[in-house]
Design an enzyme around this catalytic site. Sequence first.
Site, PDB file in Angstrom:
ATOM      1  CB  CYS A 132      -0.915   0.003   1.220  1.00  0.00           C
ATOM      2  SG  CYS A 132      -2.038   1.403   1.226  1.00  0.00           S
ATOM      3  CG  LEU A 133       4.265   3.701  -2.056  1.00  0.00           C
ATOM      4  CD1 LEU A 133       4.708   4.243  -0.690  1.00  0.00           C
ATOM      5  CD2 LEU A 133       5.477   3.160  -2.806  1.00  0.00           C
TER       6      LEU A 133
END
Length: 178
Positions: free
Chosen positions: A89-90
Amino acid sequence: MSSSKRITKELNDCLTSPPPSITITLPSESNISLWHITLTAPPESIYSGGKFGLIVQFPPEYPFKPPTITFATRIYHPNITNETNGSICLSLLKTDNWKPSTKIVTVLEAIRQLLVEPQPDDPLETRIAEQYKNERKEFEKEARAYVGRYAKGPVKFGTETGAATTGGEGQQQQQQVS
């Protein structure tokens, strides 16, 4: 500029001036769209001493669509799924936030920084994020245990290493003994 030209240029840039603690290899010279990354954890992170394998897959529409990047090495982290192929999750990699001008080196450096500063307010693993926020010592203990269990020794990227290879070596040794 075509996808393969852009990827080739970025690969050459990364090989000429490699980002800190990051090594890039191509598992197949004939597929420029698949990269294997070895990321040595920053010394200032809880993951210090670990080496993590990342798999980068560039889509045919790159740079207009973001690459898919997963952790091949298991890691205890609020922003990375706790499974064999850990999704990340970026915000940089989210389709809505992706910009064609973003270079892969920027993404790799952001992933490296995520090991230093997890983002528990945007987690993929809610339980780990809660532990990070509320029971930091327990989080650090578990993260270090994962480093010891999964991130020491040579990095493995999938089926070409691991149990199948070990079995093959064992068979060769048996043949040499008989």
